[in-house]
Design a protein around this motif. Structure first.
Motif, PDB file in Angstrom:
ATOM      1  N   THR A  40       0.829  -1.206   0.000  1.00  0.00           N
ATOM      2  CA  THR A  40       0.000   0.000   0.000  1.00  0.00           C
ATOM      3  C   THR A  40       0.866   1.259   0.000  1.00  0.00           C
ATOM      4  O   THR A  40       0.611   2.210  -0.745  1.00  0.00           O
ATOM      5  CB  THR A  40      -0.922   0.001   1.240  1.00  0.00           C
ATOM      6  OG1 THR A  40      -1.675  -1.213   1.235  1.00  0.00           O
ATOM      7  CG2 THR A  40      -1.850   1.189   1.241  1.00  0.00           C
ATOM      8  N   GLN A  41       1.903   1.269   0.835  1.00  0.00           N
ATOM      9  CA  GLN A  41       2.740   2.463   0.884  1.00  0.00           C
ATOM     10  C   GLN A  41       3.574   2.608  -0.389  1.00  0.00           C
ATOM     11  O   GLN A  41       3.839   3.722  -0.850  1.00  0.00           O
ATOM     12  CB  GLN A  41       3.655   2.455   2.111  1.00  0.00           C
ATOM     13  CG  GLN A  41       4.156   3.862   2.386  1.00  0.00           C
ATOM     14  CD  GLN A  41       5.447   3.895   3.177  1.00  0.00           C
ATOM     15  OE1 GLN A  41       6.022   2.861   3.524  1.00  0.00           O
ATOM     16  NE2 GLN A  41       5.918   5.077   3.448  1.00  0.00           N
ATOM     17  N   ASN A  92       1.201   4.096  -2.870  1.00  0.00           N
ATOM     18  CA  ASN A  92       0.986   5.522  -2.595  1.00  0.00           C
ATOM     19  C   ASN A  92       2.204   6.357  -2.960  1.00  0.00           C
ATOM     20  O   ASN A  92       2.072   7.513  -3.363  1.00  0.00           O
ATOM     21  CB  ASN A  92       0.586   5.735  -1.124  1.00  0.00           C
ATOM     22  CG  ASN A  92      -0.912   5.580  -0.929  1.00  0.00           C
ATOM     23  OD1 ASN A  92      -1.657   6.545  -0.974  1.00  0.00           O
ATOM     24  ND2 ASN A  92      -1.369   4.346  -0.760  1.00  0.00           N
ATOM     25  N   ALA A 144       1.925   6.875  -6.600  1.00  0.00           N
ATOM     26  CA  ALA A 144       0.799   7.760  -6.910  1.00  0.00           C
ATOM     27  C   ALA A 144       1.108   9.215  -6.535  1.00  0.00           C
ATOM     28  O   ALA A 144       0.832  10.135  -7.304  1.00  0.00           O
ATOM     29  CB  ALA A 144      -0.456   7.279  -6.192  1.00  0.00           C
ATOM     30  N   TYR A 145       1.670   9.421  -5.356  1.00  0.00           N
ATOM     31  CA  TYR A 145       1.946  10.791  -4.915  1.00  0.00           C
ATOM     32  C   TYR A 145       3.191  11.365  -5.578  1.00  0.00           C
ATOM     33  O   TYR A 145       3.219  12.524  -5.956  1.00  0.00           O
ATOM     34  CB  TYR A 145       2.071  10.849  -3.386  1.00  0.00           C
ATOM     35  CG  TYR A 145       0.724  10.882  -2.716  1.00  0.00           C
ATOM     36  CD1 TYR A 145       0.110  12.081  -2.407  1.00  0.00           C
ATOM     37  CD2 TYR A 145       0.052   9.704  -2.430  1.00  0.00           C
ATOM     38  CE1 TYR A 145      -1.151  12.117  -1.815  1.00  0.00           C
ATOM     39  CE2 TYR A 145      -1.207   9.713  -1.847  1.00  0.00           C
ATOM     40  CZ  TYR A 145      -1.795  10.925  -1.541  1.00  0.00           C
ATOM     41  OH  TYR A 145      -3.042  10.947  -0.975  1.00  0.00           O
ATOM     42  N   SER A 188      -4.546  -0.104  -4.833  1.00  0.00           N
ATOM     43  CA  SER A 188      -4.327   0.607  -6.094  1.00  0.00           C
ATOM     44  C   SER A 188      -5.554   1.422  -6.481  1.00  0.00           C
ATOM     45  O   SER A 188      -5.449   2.597  -6.854  1.00  0.00           O
ATOM     46  CB  SER A 188      -4.052  -0.389  -7.230  1.00  0.00           C
ATOM     47  OG  SER A 188      -2.946  -1.189  -6.943  1.00  0.00           O
ATOM     48  N   THR A 201      -6.358   4.537  -4.370  1.00  0.00           N
ATOM     49  CA  THR A 201      -5.271   5.511  -4.465  1.00  0.00           C
ATOM     50  C   THR A 201      -5.321   6.258  -5.798  1.00  0.00           C
ATOM     51  O   THR A 201      -5.288   7.487  -5.839  1.00  0.00           O
ATOM     52  CB  THR A 201      -3.913   4.801  -4.290  1.00  0.00           C
ATOM     53  OG1 THR A 201      -3.986   4.013  -3.104  1.00  0.00           O
ATOM     54  CG2 THR A 201      -2.786   5.788  -4.150  1.00  0.00           C
ATOM     55  N   TRP A 202      -5.431   5.521  -6.904  1.00  0.00           N
ATOM     56  CA  TRP A 202      -5.512   6.192  -8.215  1.00  0.00           C
ATOM     57  C   TRP A 202      -6.778   7.031  -8.330  1.00  0.00           C
ATOM     58  O   TRP A 202      -6.773   8.114  -8.929  1.00  0.00           O
ATOM     59  CB  TRP A 202      -5.440   5.177  -9.359  1.00  0.00           C
ATOM     60  CG  TRP A 202      -4.083   4.592  -9.566  1.00  0.00           C
ATOM     61  CD1 TRP A 202      -3.748   3.275  -9.533  1.00  0.00           C
ATOM     62  CD2 TRP A 202      -2.852   5.304  -9.854  1.00  0.00           C
ATOM     63  NE1 TRP A 202      -2.397   3.115  -9.766  1.00  0.00           N
ATOM     64  CE2 TRP A 202      -1.829   4.338  -9.955  1.00  0.00           C
ATOM     65  CE3 TRP A 202      -2.527   6.649 -10.008  1.00  0.00           C
ATOM     66  CZ2 TRP A 202      -0.499   4.679 -10.236  1.00  0.00           C
ATOM     67  CZ3 TRP A 202      -1.204   6.995 -10.274  1.00  0.00           C
ATOM     68  CH2 TRP A 202      -0.207   6.019 -10.382  1.00  0.00           C
ATOM     69  N   GLN A 235      -8.259   8.674  -5.998  1.00  0.00           N
ATOM     70  CA  GLN A 235      -8.040   9.944  -5.296  1.00  0.00           C
ATOM     71  C   GLN A 235      -7.084  10.850  -6.072  1.00  0.00           C
ATOM     72  O   GLN A 235      -7.292  12.063  -6.161  1.00  0.00           O
ATOM     73  CB  GLN A 235      -7.508   9.691  -3.880  1.00  0.00           C
ATOM     74  CG  GLN A 235      -8.546   9.076  -2.953  1.00  0.00           C
ATOM     75  CD  GLN A 235      -9.820   9.906  -2.864  1.00  0.00           C
ATOM     76  OE1 GLN A 235      -9.785  11.124  -2.685  1.00  0.00           O
ATOM     77  NE2 GLN A 235     -10.963   9.250  -3.014  1.00  0.00           N
TER      78      GLN A 235
END
Ligand code: PMP
Length: 408
Positions: free
Chosen positions: A96-97, A100, A103-104, A127, A130-131, A133
Motif C-alpha cells: 500500500t505504501q 501511494n 501515486a503521490y 491501487s 489511491t488512483w 483519489q
C-alpha cells in the motif's frame, strides 16, 4: 525439480505447532499474511541483540554494522525480483505504501485533465482507491479493464482502453480474490506502445513464484514482506532507475536529503531519497533473510506444491453445486480459492470453519468493486503456502461440508 518436503518445511515454522482449542491449527489465510520461519524470527532478534543502531549517519561500530546489513538487504531484495541493484529498491511499510509513493511522487506531479489511468476490475483497494483519489486531485480519469465470465482480463478490451491518453496502466499481477495470473508482460508492451508506464502490484505473486521485473518490463512494481515469510511493516517499491532519478520524493525529512538550507533542499541518492526518517531496519534485514529462506527451498518448487494443493481444493470444492468458486479453472490459477456456499454469509461460513481450527478469510478482500461484478457482497477465501498439506485441504473440505449441511 524434486517435490517439496512439506514436513521438513513445517518444522521451520514454530506457530504451526500451536493448537486452537485442542485442535491442530489449519492456517489457510496466507494471502492475508504468511507465517514466519524461525530463521527470520532469529534475524530480527539477532539485530536487536547484537547490532541495533541507526543507519547511514553513524561512524561507530554498531551503526556501521547495521548500515551494511540494511544496505545489503536492498541488494538482496533487488536480486530476488531481478532488479539491477539497491538503487531500484526503496523499502516501504507494505504494498500500500509503495503504491501511494508511486501515486503521490509520480501521479500527482505528472497527471492532469485529459490523462487516463487504466486499471482492472480486479484491482485491490490499495491501487484502486489511491488512483481514484489522485485522479480526482489532478483531473485525470480512471478506466477499468473488464473481466471475462471465467475471471480473466478481457485483453481485447484492454487493447482498446489503453490509448495515447493513457499515462499509467496499473495492474495486479495475481488477483487476491480470483487467483487469476495476469499477462503483465503483454500489458507492459501495450502500455509502452502508447508511451504509458505500467505499475504492477506484486503482493500476491512475489511470495509464490519466481519474479523478473526486467523480463516483465514493468516500470514500477510493489510487494509486501509479511506475505512472503517476512515481518509485518516491510515491503518494497521497485522502479526503473531512470524513472526514480527523475521522480520527486513522496515523504520529506531526515535521511532523504543531500543538502539543506533555509530556502532549499536537494535529495539524497537512490534509493535513500525515498526512505525518509528512521526505517524498519530490523524488518528490512529480516526480509532479506526471508528471501534467502524462500530461495533455499526454491520458488519453482513452492509454486508447484501450491498448484497441486489448489487444483485439489478447487476440484473438491466444486464437486457440489451449492458451492460457487470464483475465478479461473483449478489448473490455471494461483494458490487461492474464494468461494461461497448457497444460503450462508461468508462470515458465518468462516466462523464455522474456525470451530474446526481452519483459518480462512471472509469479506470483500479489499476488492469491493470486483465483488460487485461477481454479484456477491463477500466471499470466503482459502489461500495456500509452502507449509500447507493435502490433509489440510481435506480438513477445509470437511468443514465446508459441515457448513453446507448446516445451511442447507
Ligand atoms: N494488493 C494485493 C493484491 C493484496 O492482496 C494486498 C494484501 N491483501 C495488497 C495489495 C495490500 O498489501 P498490504 O496490506 O501489505 O499493503
Amino acid at each position: 525439480v524434486d517435490p517439496l518436503d512439506v514436513e521438513r518445511v513445517r518444522a521451520d515454522f514454530p506457530i504451526l505447532e500451536r493448537d486452537i482449542d485442542g485442535q491442530p491449527l489449519v492456517y489457510l489465510d496466507n494471502a492475508a499474511t504468511s507465517q514466519t520461519p524461525e530463521r527470520v524470527i532469529d534475524a530480527i532478534s539477532e539485530y536487536y541483540r547484537s547490532y541495533n543502531a541507526n543507519v547511514h549517519r553513524g561512524i561507530h561500530q554498531l551503526s556501521q554494522e547495521s548500515s551494511i546489513a540494511y544496505e545489503d538487504a536492498h541488494d538482496r531484495i533487488a536480486e530476488f525480483i531481478g532488479a539491477d541493484g539497491r538503487e531500484e529498491i526503496a523499502f516501504t511499510l507494505n504494498t500500500t505504501q509503495a503504491m501511494n509513493t508511486v501515486a503521490y511522487a509520480w501521479g500527482l506531479n505528472e497527471l492532469g485533465p485529459g490523462d487516463e489511468v487504466v486499471l482492472t476490475e480486479m484491482e485491490h483497494h490499495a491501487s484502486l482507491v489511491t488512483w481514484q483519489q489522485i485522479a480526482k486531485r489532478t483531473g485525470a480519469d480512471c478506466k477499468y479493464i473488464p473481466i471475462t465470465d471465467d475471471g480473466y482480463l478481457d485483453m481485447e478490451a484492454a487493447a482498446e482502453l489503453i490509448t495515447d491518453d493513457t499515462q499509467m496502466v496499473s495492474v495486479v499481477h495475481v488477483s487476491n480474490t480470483l487467483g487469476t495470473i495476469n499477462p503483465v508482460a503483454e500489458l507492459a508492451d501495450i502500455a509502452h506502445d502508447h508511451d504509458a508506464y505500467i505499475y504492477v502490484d506484486g503482493a500476491q505473486s512475489v511470495p509464490h513464484k519466481p519474479i523478473d521485473v526486467k523480463a516483465m518490463d514493468c516500470d514500477f512494481f510493489a510487494f509486501s514482506g509479511h506475505k512472503m515469510c517476512g515481518p509485518t511493516g516491510t515491503g518494497a517499491m521497485y522502479g526503473k532507475r531512470h524513472i526514480l532519478e527523475e521522480m520527486q520524493p513522496y515523504l520529506y525529512g531526515g535521511e532523504m536529503i543531500l543538502k539543506v538550507d533555509f530556502d532549499e533542499a536537494s535529495w539524497n541518492e537512490l534509493p535513500w531519497k525515498f526512505e525518509a526518517g528512521t526505517q524498519n531496519i530490523a524488518g528490512g534485514i529480516a526480509l532479506a533473510e526471508a528471501c534467502d529462506y524462500l530461495d533455499d527451498i526454491g520458488l519453482e518448487r513452492i509454486q508447484r506444491h501450491e498448484q497441486q494443493l489448489t487444483e485439489y481444493a478447487y476440484d473438491r470444492l466444486t464437486e457440489h453445486e451449492d458451492v460457487e468458486v470464483y475465478g479461473p479453472p483449478g489448473d490455471d490459477r494461483a494458490g487461492l480459492v474464494a468461494f461461497n456456499i448457497a444460503g450462508a454469509h461468508a462470515h458465518d461460513l468462516s466462523s464455522i470453519l474456525n470451530d474446526f481450527a481452519v483459518a480462512v478469510r471472509a469479506g470483500d478482500h479489499c476488492t469491493q468493486p470486483l465483488h460487485d461484478v461477481l454479484g456477491a457482497s463477500a466471499s470466503a477465501r482459502a489461500s495456500f503456502y509452502l507449509y500447507n498439506t493435502r490433509e489440510e485441504v481435506d480438513m477445509l473440505v470437511e468443514a465446508v461440508d459441515e457448513a453446507r449441511q448446516l445451511f442447507a
